[in-house]
Design a protein around this motif. Structure first.
Motif, PDB file in Angstrom:
ATOM      1  N   SER A  71       6.422   7.229  -1.016  1.00  0.00           N
ATOM      2  CA  SER A  71       5.528   6.048  -1.795  1.00  0.00           C
ATOM      3  C   SER A  71       6.509   4.685  -1.523  1.00  0.00           C
ATOM      4  CB  SER A  71       5.199   6.348  -3.243  1.00  0.00           C
ATOM      5  OG  SER A  71       6.692   6.242  -3.830  1.00  0.00           O
ATOM      6  N   ALA A  72       5.311   3.692  -1.530  1.00  0.00           N
ATOM      7  CA  ALA A  72       5.862   2.437  -1.317  1.00  0.00           C
ATOM      8  C   ALA A  72       5.248   1.398  -2.007  1.00  0.00           C
ATOM      9  CB  ALA A  72       6.251   2.102   0.163  1.00  0.00           C
ATOM     10  N   ASN A  73       5.639   0.193  -2.388  1.00  0.00           N
ATOM     11  CA  ASN A  73       4.872  -0.775  -2.731  1.00  0.00           C
ATOM     12  C   ASN A  73       5.586  -2.242  -1.990  1.00  0.00           C
ATOM     13  OD1 ASN A  73       3.459  -2.958  -4.021  1.00  0.00           O
ATOM     14  ND2 ASN A  73       3.864  -2.057  -6.043  1.00  0.00           N
ATOM     15  N   ILE A  74       4.894  -2.787  -1.126  1.00  0.00           N
ATOM     16  CA  ILE A  74       5.521  -3.828  -0.315  1.00  0.00           C
ATOM     17  C   ILE A  74       4.893  -5.151  -0.607  1.00  0.00           C
ATOM     18  CG2 ILE A  74       5.988  -4.448   2.122  1.00  0.00           C
ATOM     19  CD1 ILE A  74       6.195  -1.604   2.612  1.00  0.00           C
ATOM     20  N   ASN A  75       5.341  -6.216  -0.772  1.00  0.00           N
ATOM     21  CA  ASN A  75       4.633  -7.597  -1.089  1.00  0.00           C
ATOM     22  C   ASN A  75       5.455  -8.439   0.001  1.00  0.00           C
ATOM     23  OD1 ASN A  75       2.409  -7.319  -3.031  1.00  0.00           O
ATOM     24  ND2 ASN A  75       4.172  -6.286  -4.126  1.00  0.00           N
ATOM     25  N   PHE A  76       4.714  -9.115   0.948  1.00  0.00           N
ATOM     26  CA  PHE A  76       5.493 -10.216   1.816  1.00  0.00           C
ATOM     27  C   PHE A  76       4.499 -11.272   1.545  1.00  0.00           C
ATOM     28  CE2 PHE A  76       5.808 -12.328   5.883  1.00  0.00           C
ATOM     29  CZ  PHE A  76       7.004 -12.434   5.894  1.00  0.00           C
ATOM     30  N   LEU A  77       5.305 -12.549   1.037  1.00  0.00           N
ATOM     31  CA  LEU A  77       4.262 -13.603   0.763  1.00  0.00           C
ATOM     32  C   LEU A  77       5.236 -14.796   1.353  1.00  0.00           C
ATOM     33  CD1 LEU A  77       3.721 -13.185  -2.739  1.00  0.00           C
ATOM     34  CD2 LEU A  77       2.089 -12.930  -1.060  1.00  0.00           C
TER      35      LEU A  77
ATOM     36  N   GLY B 185       3.947 -19.365   2.655  1.00  0.00           N
ATOM     37  CA  GLY B 185       3.062 -20.342   2.656  1.00  0.00           C
ATOM     38  C   GLY B 185       1.649 -20.061   3.455  1.00  0.00           C
ATOM     39  N   PHE B 186       1.923 -19.379   4.582  1.00  0.00           N
ATOM     40  CA  PHE B 186       1.005 -18.986   5.649  1.00  0.00           C
ATOM     41  C   PHE B 186       0.158 -17.680   5.650  1.00  0.00           C
ATOM     42  CE2 PHE B 186       3.829 -22.444   6.942  1.00  0.00           C
ATOM     43  CZ  PHE B 186       2.880 -23.230   7.038  1.00  0.00           C
ATOM     44  N   PHE B 187       0.938 -16.813   5.080  1.00  0.00           N
ATOM     45  CA  PHE B 187       0.707 -15.119   5.353  1.00  0.00           C
ATOM     46  C   PHE B 187       1.190 -14.364   4.283  1.00  0.00           C
ATOM     47  CE2 PHE B 187       1.794 -11.214   6.787  1.00  0.00           C
ATOM     48  CZ  PHE B 187       0.580 -10.564   7.479  1.00  0.00           C
ATOM     49  N   GLY B 188       0.360 -13.444   3.884  1.00  0.00           N
ATOM     50  CA  GLY B 188       0.578 -12.495   2.759  1.00  0.00           C
ATOM     51  C   GLY B 188       0.210 -11.309   3.235  1.00  0.00           C
ATOM     52  N   LEU B 189       0.948 -10.089   2.626  1.00  0.00           N
ATOM     53  CA  LEU B 189       0.560  -8.737   2.793  1.00  0.00           C
ATOM     54  C   LEU B 189       0.923  -7.731   1.799  1.00  0.00           C
ATOM     55  CD1 LEU B 189      -0.235  -6.215   4.816  1.00  0.00           C
ATOM     56  CD2 LEU B 189       2.372  -6.404   5.619  1.00  0.00           C
ATOM     57  N   LYS B 190      -0.008  -7.192   1.256  1.00  0.00           N
ATOM     58  CA  LYS B 190       0.586  -6.180   0.270  1.00  0.00           C
ATOM     59  C   LYS B 190      -0.038  -4.689   0.721  1.00  0.00           C
ATOM     60  CE  LYS B 190      -0.476  -5.307  -4.525  1.00  0.00           C
ATOM     61  NZ  LYS B 190       1.004  -5.436  -5.229  1.00  0.00           N
ATOM     62  N   VAL B 191       1.050  -3.811   0.684  1.00  0.00           N
ATOM     63  CA  VAL B 191       0.755  -2.267   0.845  1.00  0.00           C
ATOM     64  C   VAL B 191       1.217  -1.815  -0.233  1.00  0.00           C
ATOM     65  CG1 VAL B 191       1.087  -0.595   2.631  1.00  0.00           C
ATOM     66  CG2 VAL B 191       1.084  -2.895   3.327  1.00  0.00           C
ATOM     67  N   VAL B 192       0.204  -0.634  -0.764  1.00  0.00           N
ATOM     68  CA  VAL B 192       0.676   0.252  -1.817  1.00  0.00           C
ATOM     69  C   VAL B 192       0.414   1.645  -1.219  1.00  0.00           C
ATOM     70  CG1 VAL B 192       0.415   1.047  -4.343  1.00  0.00           C
ATOM     71  CG2 VAL B 192       0.430  -1.411  -3.662  1.00  0.00           C
ATOM     72  N   ALA B 193       1.220   2.554  -1.394  1.00  0.00           N
ATOM     73  CA  ALA B 193       0.873   3.980  -0.879  1.00  0.00           C
ATOM     74  C   ALA B 193       1.540   4.835  -1.581  1.00  0.00           C
ATOM     75  CB  ALA B 193       1.255   4.050   0.572  1.00  0.00           C
ATOM     76  N   VAL B 194       0.967   5.995  -1.925  1.00  0.00           N
ATOM     77  CA  VAL B 194       1.424   7.003  -2.840  1.00  0.00           C
ATOM     78  C   VAL B 194       0.709   8.161  -1.984  1.00  0.00           C
ATOM     79  CG1 VAL B 194       1.663   8.021  -4.988  1.00  0.00           C
ATOM     80  CG2 VAL B 194       1.286   5.626  -4.633  1.00  0.00           C
ATOM     81  N   GLU B 195       1.618   9.283  -2.083  1.00  0.00           N
ATOM     82  CA  GLU B 195       1.267  10.597  -1.356  1.00  0.00           C
ATOM     83  C   GLU B 195       1.212  11.738  -2.410  1.00  0.00           C
ATOM     84  OE1 GLU B 195       1.732  11.938   2.956  1.00  0.00           O
ATOM     85  OE2 GLU B 195       3.684  11.965   1.789  1.00  0.00           O
ATOM     86  N   TYR B 196       0.253  12.489  -2.086  1.00  0.00           N
ATOM     87  CA  TYR B 196       0.090  13.822  -3.045  1.00  0.00           C
ATOM     88  C   TYR B 196       0.000  14.850  -2.336  1.00  0.00           C
ATOM     89  CZ  TYR B 196      -0.728  10.183  -6.958  1.00  0.00           C
ATOM     90  OH  TYR B 196      -0.483   8.990  -7.643  1.00  0.00           O
ATOM     91  N   GLU B 197      -0.170  16.035  -3.297  1.00  0.00           N
ATOM     92  CA  GLU B 197      -0.481  17.417  -2.518  1.00  0.00           C
ATOM     93  C   GLU B 197      -1.494  18.205  -3.549  1.00  0.00           C
ATOM     94  OE1 GLU B 197       2.757  19.543  -1.549  1.00  0.00           O
ATOM     95  OE2 GLU B 197       3.675  19.420  -3.546  1.00  0.00           O
ATOM     96  N   SER B 198      -2.506  18.880  -3.043  1.00  0.00           N
ATOM     97  CA  SER B 198      -3.180  19.782  -3.732  1.00  0.00           C
ATOM     98  C   SER B 198      -3.486  20.981  -3.295  1.00  0.00           C
ATOM     99  CB  SER B 198      -4.438  18.811  -4.108  1.00  0.00           C
ATOM    100  OG  SER B 198      -5.586  19.800  -4.647  1.00  0.00           O
ATOM    101  N   ASP B 199      -3.500  22.012  -4.261  1.00  0.00           N
ATOM    102  CA  ASP B 199      -3.943  23.310  -3.969  1.00  0.00           C
ATOM    103  C   ASP B 199      -5.501  23.454  -3.497  1.00  0.00           C
ATOM    104  OD1 ASP B 199      -1.407  24.126  -4.303  1.00  0.00           O
ATOM    105  OD2 ASP B 199      -1.717  24.710  -6.404  1.00  0.00           O
ATOM    106  N   ASP B 200      -6.222  22.600  -3.820  1.00  0.00           N
ATOM    107  CA  ASP B 200      -7.675  22.712  -3.359  1.00  0.00           C
ATOM    108  C   ASP B 200      -7.703  22.371  -1.986  1.00  0.00           C
ATOM    109  OD1 ASP B 200      -8.304  23.378  -5.962  1.00  0.00           O
ATOM    110  OD2 ASP B 200      -8.891  21.136  -6.502  1.00  0.00           O
TER     111      ASP B 200
END
Length: 194
Positions: free
Chosen positions: A81-87, A89-104
């Motif tokens: 998992s990660a939470n990345i924020n890059f800001l 004055g000209f550009f911004g990027l936000k990425v949030v990712a979380v990984e899971y597993e299921s028996d279904d």
């Protein structure tokens, strides 16, 4: 994070972080209880970069599939998992990712997230080999529509939103269920905010 070509985006972030470090005014690294880096904050006159291993599912805009379990580490030992924020004055990027597993089954989890993603617009289903899965904009560089980079393989990505504001669910079949990642990507130019 096999979820969505995270490697490609992390290379870009690493280059940008390197540039920020060169002109860094303040670098703050917080350690977890086991002594490993948990949060990194870099502040410069050019911009700010914040990287955290503590990603919260609510920040993806999606709910967790019932009875799914968070994947703490990838098979190769990297964080899942990660939470990345890059800001700047000209550009911004936000990425949030979380990984899971299921028996279904993958099909059951996929159906659940097709319903969840509808609140962000049309749901696009892409198939890939998993290595190069990512959201792409349409052929027209001004197009906001998402398309599939490739559309063959066993790896499934469900996408909704637009090029600069994407919600992605990446699914991978396992012998006893499935593994899936919930990803939110927000990009902004000078004229918009994250």
């Amino acid at each position: 994070m096999n979820a969505f070509s995270f490697a490609r985006h992390s290379r870009i972030i690493a280059i940008l972080a390197g540039l920020l470090l060169i002109s860094a005014c303040n670098v703050d690294v917080q350690k977890s209880a086991d002594g490993k880096d948990k949060n990194v904050q870099i502040d410069t006159p050019v911009g700010k970069l914040h990287i955290s291993k503590d990603a919260e599912v609510k920040d993806t805009g999606l709910s967790v599939y019932p009875h799914a379990r968070v994947v703490e580490k990838e098979d190769n030992g990297s964080d899942s998992s990660a939470n990345i924020n890059f800001l700047t004055g000209f550009f911004g990027l936000k990425v949030v990712a979380v990984e899971y597993e299921s028996d279904d089954s993958l099909d059951k989890v996929k159906s659940y997230y097709q319903g969840q993603l509808k609140k962000f617009g049309n749901v696009l289903e892409c198939h890939s080999d998993g290595a190069n899965a990512s959201a792409q904009s349409g052929d027209d560089s001004k197009s906001e529509a998402l398309t599939c980079e490739q559309n063959s393989g066993d790896h499934i990505e469900l996408k909704a939103g637009v090029r600069d504001n994407q919600h992605i669910v990446s699914l991978e079949r396992r012998d006893n269920g499935c593994k899936f990642s919930l990803v939110y990507v927000k990009i902004r130019g000078k004229e918009t905010s994250i």
